[in-house]
Write a protein that holds these residues in place. Structure first.
Motif, PDB file in Angstrom:
ATOM      1  N   SER A 122      -0.379 -71.286  13.199  1.00 41.93           N
ATOM      2  CA  SER A 122       1.019 -70.887  12.948  1.00 41.93           C
ATOM      3  C   SER A 122       1.281 -70.509  11.439  1.00 41.93           C
ATOM      4  CB  SER A 122       1.758 -72.208  13.444  1.00 41.93           C
ATOM      5  OG  SER A 122       1.796 -72.479  14.605  1.00 41.93           O
ATOM      6  N   ILE A 123       0.928 -71.321  10.572  1.00 40.32           N
ATOM      7  CA  ILE A 123       1.051 -71.071   9.136  1.00 40.32           C
ATOM      8  C   ILE A 123      -0.138 -70.977   8.291  1.00 40.32           C
ATOM      9  CG2 ILE A 123       1.884 -71.869   6.934  1.00 40.32           C
ATOM     10  CD1 ILE A 123       3.973 -73.631   8.477  1.00 40.32           C
ATOM     11  N   ASN A 124      -0.540 -69.844   7.789  1.00 39.23           N
ATOM     12  CA  ASN A 124      -1.643 -69.544   7.061  1.00 39.23           C
ATOM     13  C   ASN A 124      -1.304 -69.392   5.700  1.00 39.23           C
ATOM     14  OD1 ASN A 124      -3.860 -68.102   9.625  1.00 39.23           O
ATOM     15  ND2 ASN A 124      -3.314 -70.098   9.308  1.00 39.23           N
ATOM     16  N   ILE A 125      -2.086 -69.429   4.792  1.00 42.80           N
ATOM     17  CA  ILE A 125      -1.845 -69.154   3.344  1.00 42.80           C
ATOM     18  C   ILE A 125      -3.135 -68.405   2.953  1.00 42.80           C
ATOM     19  CG2 ILE A 125      -1.561 -69.792   0.836  1.00 42.80           C
ATOM     20  CD1 ILE A 125      -0.167 -72.204   1.784  1.00 42.80           C
ATOM     21  N   HIS A 126      -2.934 -67.082   2.512  1.00 44.08           N
ATOM     22  CA  HIS A 126      -4.191 -66.366   2.358  1.00 44.08           C
ATOM     23  C   HIS A 126      -4.443 -66.031   0.891  1.00 44.08           C
ATOM     24  CE1 HIS A 126      -3.690 -64.026   6.305  1.00 44.08           C
ATOM     25  NE2 HIS A 126      -4.111 -65.137   6.283  1.00 44.08           N
ATOM     26  N   TYR A 127      -5.503 -66.184   0.358  1.00 45.18           N
ATOM     27  CA  TYR A 127      -6.005 -65.957  -1.202  1.00 45.18           C
ATOM     28  C   TYR A 127      -6.800 -64.768  -1.316  1.00 45.18           C
ATOM     29  CZ  TYR A 127      -4.793 -71.103  -1.011  1.00 45.18           C
ATOM     30  OH  TYR A 127      -3.977 -72.316  -0.723  1.00 45.18           O
ATOM     31  N   ALA A 128      -6.436 -63.916  -2.456  1.00 43.30           N
ATOM     32  CA  ALA A 128      -7.301 -62.704  -2.652  1.00 43.30           C
ATOM     33  C   ALA A 128      -7.578 -63.141  -4.101  1.00 43.30           C
ATOM     34  CB  ALA A 128      -6.670 -61.606  -2.404  1.00 43.30           C
ATOM     35  N   ASN A 129      -8.914 -63.319  -4.433  1.00 45.00           N
ATOM     36  CA  ASN A 129      -9.187 -63.338  -5.891  1.00 45.00           C
ATOM     37  C   ASN A 129      -9.826 -61.762  -6.348  1.00 45.00           C
ATOM     38  OD1 ASN A 129      -8.890 -66.007  -6.120  1.00 45.00           O
ATOM     39  ND2 ASN A 129     -10.749 -66.493  -5.194  1.00 45.00           N
ATOM     40  N   ARG A 130     -10.136 -61.936  -7.672  1.00 44.44           N
ATOM     41  CA  ARG A 130     -10.745 -60.321  -8.190  1.00 44.44           C
ATOM     42  C   ARG A 130     -11.679 -59.866  -7.215  1.00 44.44           C
ATOM     43  NH1 ARG A 130     -10.923 -57.489 -12.773  1.00 44.44           N
ATOM     44  NH2 ARG A 130      -9.932 -59.058 -14.085  1.00 44.44           N
ATOM     45  N   GLY A 131     -11.281 -58.676  -6.725  1.00 39.30           N
ATOM     46  CA  GLY A 131     -12.067 -57.736  -5.841  1.00 39.30           C
ATOM     47  C   GLY A 131     -11.880 -57.786  -4.419  1.00 39.30           C
ATOM     48  N   GLN A 132     -11.128 -58.800  -4.046  1.00 39.85           N
ATOM     49  CA  GLN A 132     -10.787 -59.161  -2.578  1.00 39.85           C
ATOM     50  C   GLN A 132      -9.667 -58.352  -2.127  1.00 39.85           C
ATOM     51  OE1 GLN A 132     -10.707 -63.408  -2.569  1.00 39.85           O
ATOM     52  NE2 GLN A 132     -12.722 -63.513  -1.352  1.00 39.85           N
ATOM     53  N   GLU A 133      -9.642 -57.707  -1.028  1.00 42.24           N
ATOM     54  CA  GLU A 133      -8.813 -56.797  -0.249  1.00 42.24           C
ATOM     55  C   GLU A 133      -8.572 -57.028   1.162  1.00 42.24           C
ATOM     56  OE1 GLU A 133     -10.241 -52.738   0.006  1.00 42.24           O
ATOM     57  OE2 GLU A 133     -12.175 -53.591  -0.846  1.00 42.24           O
ATOM     58  N   LEU A 134      -7.467 -56.371   1.666  1.00 40.52           N
ATOM     59  CA  LEU A 134      -7.304 -56.251   3.130  1.00 40.52           C
ATOM     60  C   LEU A 134      -7.371 -54.853   3.444  1.00 40.52           C
ATOM     61  CD1 LEU A 134      -6.510 -57.983   5.413  1.00 40.52           C
ATOM     62  CD2 LEU A 134      -4.255 -57.425   5.299  1.00 40.52           C
ATOM     63  N   GLY A 135      -8.442 -54.378   4.300  1.00 39.95           N
ATOM     64  CA  GLY A 135      -8.693 -52.929   4.637  1.00 39.95           C
ATOM     65  C   GLY A 135      -7.594 -52.377   5.356  1.00 39.95           C
ATOM     66  N   TRP A 136      -7.543 -51.100   5.314  1.00 37.10           N
ATOM     67  CA  TRP A 136      -6.688 -50.239   6.192  1.00 37.10           C
ATOM     68  C   TRP A 136      -6.740 -50.785   7.616  1.00 37.10           C
ATOM     69  CZ3 TRP A 136      -2.671 -47.784   4.327  1.00 37.10           C
ATOM     70  CH2 TRP A 136      -2.595 -47.215   2.863  1.00 37.10           C
ATOM     71  N   HIS A 137      -5.619 -51.163   8.247  1.00 31.73           N
ATOM     72  CA  HIS A 137      -5.577 -51.526   9.870  1.00 31.73           C
ATOM     73  C   HIS A 137      -4.231 -51.339  10.369  1.00 31.73           C
ATOM     74  CE1 HIS A 137      -4.064 -55.136   7.704  1.00 31.73           C
ATOM     75  NE2 HIS A 137      -3.562 -55.627   8.908  1.00 31.73           N
ATOM     76  N   PHE A 138      -4.091 -51.202  11.766  1.00 30.02           N
ATOM     77  CA  PHE A 138      -2.991 -51.452  12.438  1.00 30.02           C
ATOM     78  C   PHE A 138      -3.079 -52.824  12.896  1.00 30.02           C
ATOM     79  CE2 PHE A 138      -3.947 -46.885  12.725  1.00 30.02           C
ATOM     80  CZ  PHE A 138      -2.614 -46.484  12.647  1.00 30.02           C
ATOM     81  N   ASP A 139      -1.777 -53.437  13.135  1.00 27.38           N
ATOM     82  CA  ASP A 139      -1.743 -55.080  13.606  1.00 27.38           C
ATOM     83  C   ASP A 139      -1.686 -54.665  15.145  1.00 27.38           C
ATOM     84  OD1 ASP A 139      -1.351 -56.086  11.185  1.00 27.38           O
ATOM     85  OD2 ASP A 139       0.983 -56.138  11.272  1.00 27.38           O
ATOM     86  N   ASN A 140      -2.025 -55.788  15.714  1.00 25.23           N
ATOM     87  CA  ASN A 140      -2.083 -56.024  17.265  1.00 25.23           C
ATOM     88  C   ASN A 140      -0.670 -56.371  17.786  1.00 25.23           C
ATOM     89  OD1 ASN A 140      -4.710 -54.850  17.767  1.00 25.23           O
ATOM     90  ND2 ASN A 140      -5.506 -57.125  17.334  1.00 25.23           N
ATOM     91  N   SER A 141       0.084 -57.302  16.861  1.00 29.14           N
ATOM     92  CA  SER A 141       1.215 -57.676  17.330  1.00 29.14           C
ATOM     93  C   SER A 141       2.396 -56.646  16.762  1.00 29.14           C
ATOM     94  CB  SER A 141       1.648 -59.106  16.262  1.00 29.14           C
ATOM     95  OG  SER A 141       1.202 -58.965  14.907  1.00 29.14           O
ATOM     96  N   SER A 142       3.620 -57.281  17.482  1.00 25.19           N
ATOM     97  CA  SER A 142       4.651 -56.181  17.306  1.00 25.19           C
ATOM     98  C   SER A 142       5.535 -56.427  16.120  1.00 25.19           C
ATOM     99  CB  SER A 142       5.929 -56.372  18.250  1.00 25.19           C
ATOM    100  OG  SER A 142       6.343 -57.622  18.355  1.00 25.19           O
ATOM    101  N   PHE A 143       5.214 -57.592  15.254  1.00 27.57           N
ATOM    102  CA  PHE A 143       5.851 -57.692  14.030  1.00 27.57           C
ATOM    103  C   PHE A 143       4.911 -58.721  13.116  1.00 27.57           C
ATOM    104  CE2 PHE A 143       7.832 -60.877  16.094  1.00 27.57           C
ATOM    105  CZ  PHE A 143       8.144 -62.008  15.274  1.00 27.57           C
ATOM    106  N   ALA A 144       5.048 -58.812  11.703  1.00 24.67           N
ATOM    107  CA  ALA A 144       4.427 -59.973  11.056  1.00 24.67           C
ATOM    108  C   ALA A 144       5.485 -60.458   9.912  1.00 24.67           C
ATOM    109  CB  ALA A 144       3.483 -59.291  10.221  1.00 24.67           C
ATOM    110  N   ILE A 145       5.305 -61.827   9.609  1.00 31.19           N
ATOM    111  CA  ILE A 145       6.414 -62.447   8.561  1.00 31.19           C
ATOM    112  C   ILE A 145       5.549 -62.722   7.606  1.00 31.19           C
ATOM    113  CG2 ILE A 145       7.859 -63.999   8.104  1.00 31.19           C
ATOM    114  CD1 ILE A 145       8.410 -64.151  11.205  1.00 31.19           C
ATOM    115  N   THR A 146       5.615 -62.315   6.238  1.00 33.47           N
ATOM    116  CA  THR A 146       4.865 -62.761   5.154  1.00 33.47           C
ATOM    117  C   THR A 146       5.699 -63.084   4.047  1.00 33.47           C
ATOM    118  OG1 THR A 146       4.592 -60.705   3.985  1.00 33.47           O
ATOM    119  CG2 THR A 146       3.046 -61.113   5.489  1.00 33.47           C
TER     120      THR A 146
END
Length: 259
Positions: A135-159
């Motif tokens: 339900s609740i996640n916290i994402h961490y990105a350190n030096r060099g880390q990334e989220l690659g190009w993509h389309f979501d499967n869900s209709s919307f996201a909350i960040t």
């Protein structure tokens, strides 16, 4: 903790019908609703402290995946846009590691916030995940880390951005690059983007910014972190029906555990 202690309700009157209608219109027309300073400074400081304290519990992984987040199509060449691989690398802590007294949990559980999200997205119901992790996640990105190009499967996201690095980690997107409901995957457009022939838009945000984003048809990524300051982002995930669990395979992939 009350929403008055978490949200800047003077700037963002989420209980006001007119404000909700205007927000829904923005989301529908632009694909993104960006609310800078949505979280009050004291609540944001608490979220930052909690996220920093719990980072040692994060499960870090790197994955290669297609833009479409699906299996490779063996009938197409490996360099076809349907099959080309990108990389995502991040750390994640799960719902059960978010403190019970966290303002982040109070926000997620508040009926008033859910009513606002329903009004903006057009969803009739919103429910937490039935599993204890998603339900609740916290994402961490350190030096060099990334989220690659993509389309979501869900209709919307909350960040909700909790901490911003000093360089990199830009949220980049192209609105409506495909039409999933019509089965139009727009391989040519995706290929042009992956080849650098298309220039994406950049969604600028500062810590405390809440974003509702329709990513099912709008391709997006977070570029690599180019600093030693960790990017910390909360993801608030709801379902439109009760009793939904993230699959065991997905939980092992993203969290490294089932419970």
């Amino acid at each position: 903790m009350d929403l008055n202690d978490i949200i800047d309700l003077e700037t963002y009157p989420i209980f006001d019908e007119t404000f909700c209608e205007k927000s829904a219109g923005t989301l529908d027309s632009s694909g993104a609703l960006v609310l800078p300073g949505f979280i009050l400074p004291k609540a944001l400081s608490a979220m930052q402290a909690e996220a920093e304290e719990n980072e040692s519990k994060a499960y870090f992984c790197a994955q290669n995946h297609t833009v479409y987040l699906g299996p490779v199509d063996e009938t197409l060449p490996t360099d076809h846009p349907r099959n080309r691989m990108v990389e995502s690398s991040k750390g994640c802590i799960c719902d059960d590691d978010v403190p019970q007294a966290s303002p982040l949990r109070a926000l997620y559980d508040a009926d008033g916030f859910r009513a606002f999200v329903k009004a903006v997205t057009g969803e009739r119901e919103l429910h937490p995940y039935a599993d204890p992790l998603s339900s609740i996640n916290i994402h961490y990105a350190n030096r060099g880390q990334e989220l690659g190009w993509h389309f979501d499967n869900s209709s919307f996201a909350i960040t909700l951005l909790i901490q911003k690095p000093e360089a990199g980690s830009r949220f980049e997107y192209i609105k409506d690059l495909r039409d999933a409901d019509a089965g139009e995957m727009n391989y040519d457009g995706v290929g042009a983007l992956l080849d650098g022939a298309l220039e994406p838009d950049v969604l600028m945000m500062e810590p405390g910014t809440l974003v509702l984003f329709r990513g099912r048809n709008s391709i997006h990524r977070v570029s690599p972190n180019q600093s030693d300051k960790t990017r910390m982002l909360a993801v608030l995930a709801y379902n439109n029906a009760p009793g939904v669990e993230l699959s065991e395979n997905a939980r092992m992939t993203f969290y490294g555990r089932l419970s």
